[in-house]
Write a protein that holds these residues in place. Structure first.
Motif, short mmCIF file in Angstrom:
data_model
loop_
_atom_site.label_atom_id
_atom_site.label_comp_id
_atom_site.label_asym_id
_atom_site.label_seq_id
_atom_site.Cartn_x
_atom_site.Cartn_y
_atom_site.Cartn_z
N LYS A 38 8.49 -8.51 -15.92
CA LYS A 38 7.73 -9.64 -16.46
C LYS A 38 6.29 -9.51 -15.96
O LYS A 38 6.03 -9.60 -14.76
N ILE A 39 5.35 -9.30 -16.90
CA ILE A 39 3.97 -9.00 -16.55
C ILE A 39 3.03 -9.98 -17.25
O ILE A 39 3.17 -10.23 -18.45
N ILE A 40 2.06 -10.51 -16.51
CA ILE A 40 1.02 -11.37 -17.06
C ILE A 40 -0.30 -10.61 -17.03
O ILE A 40 -0.69 -10.08 -15.99
N ILE A 41 -0.98 -10.54 -18.18
CA ILE A 41 -2.28 -9.88 -18.27
C ILE A 41 -3.34 -10.94 -18.52
O ILE A 41 -3.29 -11.66 -19.52
N VAL A 42 -4.29 -11.03 -17.61
CA VAL A 42 -5.38 -12.01 -17.73
C VAL A 42 -6.64 -11.29 -18.19
O VAL A 42 -7.15 -10.41 -17.51
N GLY A 43 -7.11 -11.65 -19.37
CA GLY A 43 -8.29 -11.00 -19.94
C GLY A 43 -7.91 -9.98 -21.00
O GLY A 43 -7.32 -8.96 -20.70
N TYR A 44 -8.26 -10.28 -22.25
CA TYR A 44 -7.88 -9.40 -23.36
C TYR A 44 -9.12 -8.67 -23.89
O TYR A 44 -9.46 -8.74 -25.06
N GLY A 45 -9.81 -8.00 -22.97
CA GLY A 45 -10.93 -7.15 -23.36
C GLY A 45 -10.44 -5.73 -23.60
O GLY A 45 -9.28 -5.51 -23.97
N ASN A 46 -11.31 -4.75 -23.36
CA ASN A 46 -10.94 -3.36 -23.60
C ASN A 46 -9.73 -2.92 -22.77
O ASN A 46 -8.78 -2.34 -23.29
N THR B 99 2.92 -11.51 -21.14
CA THR B 99 2.19 -12.72 -21.48
C THR B 99 0.71 -12.41 -21.32
O THR B 99 0.28 -11.88 -20.28
N VAL B 100 -0.08 -12.74 -22.35
CA VAL B 100 -1.53 -12.51 -22.32
C VAL B 100 -2.24 -13.84 -22.22
O VAL B 100 -1.96 -14.77 -22.99
N ILE B 101 -3.17 -13.94 -21.26
CA ILE B 101 -3.98 -15.15 -21.09
C ILE B 101 -5.44 -14.79 -21.34
O ILE B 101 -5.97 -13.84 -20.76
N ASP B 102 -6.10 -15.55 -22.20
CA ASP B 102 -7.54 -15.39 -22.43
C ASP B 102 -8.11 -16.74 -22.84
O ASP B 102 -7.41 -17.56 -23.47
N CYS B 103 -9.37 -16.94 -22.50
CA CYS B 103 -9.98 -18.24 -22.82
C CYS B 103 -10.42 -18.33 -24.28
O CYS B 103 -10.77 -19.42 -24.75
N LYS B 104 -10.42 -17.21 -25.01
CA LYS B 104 -10.83 -17.21 -26.41
C LYS B 104 -9.60 -17.14 -27.33
O LYS B 104 -8.80 -16.22 -27.24
N MET B 105 -9.51 -18.13 -28.24
CA MET B 105 -8.35 -18.23 -29.11
C MET B 105 -8.21 -17.01 -30.01
O MET B 105 -7.09 -16.52 -30.25
N GLU B 106 -9.35 -16.47 -30.53
CA GLU B 106 -9.26 -15.33 -31.44
C GLU B 106 -8.66 -14.10 -30.77
O GLU B 106 -7.95 -13.31 -31.41
N LYS B 107 -8.92 -13.94 -29.49
CA LYS B 107 -8.35 -12.79 -28.77
C LYS B 107 -6.86 -12.96 -28.55
O LYS B 107 -6.08 -12.02 -28.68
N VAL C 42 -7.97 -8.67 -15.42
CA VAL C 42 -8.95 -7.67 -15.82
C VAL C 42 -10.05 -8.29 -16.70
O VAL C 42 -10.50 -7.70 -17.67
N THR C 43 -10.48 -9.50 -16.36
CA THR C 43 -11.62 -10.09 -17.06
C THR C 43 -12.90 -9.37 -16.62
O THR C 43 -12.88 -8.54 -15.71
N ARG C 44 -14.03 -9.73 -17.22
CA ARG C 44 -15.30 -9.10 -16.86
C ARG C 44 -15.86 -9.61 -15.53
O ARG C 44 -16.80 -9.02 -14.99
N SER C 45 -15.30 -10.70 -15.01
CA SER C 45 -15.82 -11.31 -13.78
C SER C 45 -14.94 -10.93 -12.58
O SER C 45 -13.75 -11.26 -12.54
N ASP C 46 -15.53 -10.24 -11.60
CA ASP C 46 -14.79 -9.90 -10.39
C ASP C 46 -14.27 -11.15 -9.69
O ASP C 46 -13.13 -11.20 -9.22
N GLU C 47 -15.13 -12.16 -9.62
CA GLU C 47 -14.77 -13.37 -8.90
C GLU C 47 -13.61 -14.10 -9.57
O GLU C 47 -12.70 -14.60 -8.89
N VAL C 48 -13.63 -14.16 -10.90
CA VAL C 48 -12.52 -14.78 -11.63
C VAL C 48 -11.23 -14.01 -11.38
O VAL C 48 -10.17 -14.59 -11.15
N ASN C 49 -11.31 -12.70 -11.40
CA ASN C 49 -10.12 -11.87 -11.18
C ASN C 49 -9.52 -12.10 -9.80
O ASN C 49 -8.30 -12.23 -9.64
#
Length: 452
Positions: free
Chosen positions: A2-10, A27-35, A72-79
């Motif tokens: 069971k794996i959660i991926i935070v940030g749906y970028g590259n 499970t994928v978590i992202d703050c943007k609905m389109e992603k 794996v979002t673009r923000s180190d601090e958020v990660n």
């Protein structure tokens, strides 16, 4: 798992694509609905729109029962904050993307204090891949299998090469011996060749062997094996900083062209041994003035994919040196292949591969897979898989030639108690051996998946 991926970028998308194929509960978590909508519509995953630094969002993803959370979002601090919350909430393992060089000295602190299983740095990983290529400039691609102590090196064969127009059977007697050619790319075709196969000019050939045997073979066929002595890098971003430090430590002279003056001043402070040039690398006259015709390596490392591709193409007409281009968008892959721009580094693939190795290792310890390492080669058409053979396997004690392998499957080498040998028809696999298998069929978990 069971794996959660935070940030749906590259990186997040690359991980989602591969891990879904391998059958994980994602499970994928992202703050943007389109992603999130893209992830749900493309892959078999659960998607959640929200801020993953929120305890409520992670609870909705059932983080308490997660085997792994990857931020794996673009923000180190958020990660880092996501991982801290996940660990406190009960996630068994956590991985954070942290790429800012200012955090380099704190990496061990983060791992210990936050309980991180791994810190992934896409820029550093890409820089290491580039540096590896500059150690052996003739290569288009280099991958290593540490457990089996062998390397996979991809090269383009030119008309004047002694192995051109030779069959693999002839080469086995003339040169190869302890070297194997498991894959050949010819145009759009990817081939797992047999002994009668003849190499042609412009083929991209994959070689497998120990570093010592490969270097010896390449010298015999007059393929240069000497590391580059000078490098011109375009772009002064994080990847360049990591790369320049490695190259300078290797004794390679480094020039960096950066168009932003403030960035140049920072580079001068961080890289005092490198020569920093303030200018626009798309200016051909500037490149000539800075010695592009004599430099032994050119790295197009700006933050703009299109600029890197065009620079690599333009420099091909000016220099015979090694050319490397950094590209983020995988949608350019087919175009780049047709253009033949040299070696192309995809940071997202390099970073995702490190995470995938960790996941496969954990899966292996659970007994559901025997895979130690997996590389995707030839634009993902071929998998090179390092796997451990367990005592219940059907292949143990049989000669490889007596096993009914599926089409497009070949055993590259066998490691027995620390001793590695290139496989042939008479080779026998024993309990506990590690083998490297090449296949055009994706999704294999065990060696039996390669048998008819």
């Amino acid at each position: 798992m069971k794996i959660i991926i935070v940030g749906y970028g590259n990186i997040g998308r690359t991980l989602t694509e591969q891990l879904s194929v391998e059958g994980h509960d994602l499970t994928v978590i992202d703050c943007k609905m389109e992603k999130v909508d893209e992830a749900i519509n493309t892959f078999d995953v659960l998607g959640i729109v929200g801020n993953a630094t929120s305890i409520g969002t992670q609870a909705e993803a059932d983080v308490a029962h997660a085997d792994l959370l990857v931020a794996v979002t673009r923000s180190d601090e958020v990660n880092l904050l996501c991982c801290l919350i996940a660990k406190r909430a009960g996630a068994r393992h956590i991985i954070a993307r942290v790429s800012n060089p200012i955090y380099d000295k704190e990496r061990q602190f983060f791992k210990e204090e936050l309980g991180l299983s791994m810190i992934i740095n896409p820029q550093l990983t890409a820089a290491r891949e580039m540096a590896s290529l500059l150690k052996f400039p003739s290569a288009l691609q280099i991958d290593s299998f540490p457990k089996s102590r062998v390397e996979v090196i991809g090269l383009r064969i030119e008309e004047d090469n002694p192995i051109c127009n030779k069959s693999l059977k002839d080469l086995a007697g003339m040169f190869l011996g302890k070297i194997l050619i498991p894959i050949v790319e010819r145009g759009d075709e990817v081939i797992v060749p047999d002994g009668e196969f003849r190499l042609q000019a412009k083929d991209i050939v994959t070689f497998l062997g120990t570093t010592h045997e490969l270097v010896g073979f390449f010298r015999k066929v007059k393929i240069p094996t000497t590391a580059a002595k000078s490098a011109l890098i375009v772009g002064g971003g994080r990847t360049t900083i990591y790369l320049a430090k490695q190259l300078l430590d290797m004794g390679i002279k480094v020039k960096i062209i950066e168009r932003d003056l403030q960035r140049c001043e920072m580079l001068i402070e961080m890289l005092p041994k490198a020569m920093i040039i303030h200018g626009d690398a798309t200016d051909k006259e500037l490149l000539i003035e800075e010695g592009i015709e004599e430099v032994e390596a050119f790295v197009a490392n700006s933050n703009i994919d299109e600029e890197n591709i065009m620079l690599a193409l333009g420099v091909k007409t000016l220099s015979k040196g090694k050319i490397i281009a950094k590209v983020h968008r995988v949608t350019y892959t087919e175009i780049i292949d047709d253009l033949d721009v040299g070696s192309v580094i995809y940071p997202k693939n390099s970073a995702a591969e490190r995470i995938l190795k960790y996941v496969r290792g954990k899966k292996n310890t659970l007994g559901s897979s025997n895979i130690e390492t997996l590389y995707r080669l030839s634009d993902n058409h071929v998998e090179a898989i390092e796997m451990v053979i367990k005592k219940e396997s059907a292949v143990i004690g049989k000669q490889l030639k007596d096993i009914p392998w599926k089409p497009g499957v070949i055993i590259g080498c066998i490691n027995h108690k620390g001793s590695t040998s290139i496989a042939n028809g008479n080779s026998v696999i024993k309990d506990g051996d590690t083998v490297i298998l090449f296949t055009t069929t994706t999704g294999m978990k065990n060696i039996e998946d390669g048998i008819r």
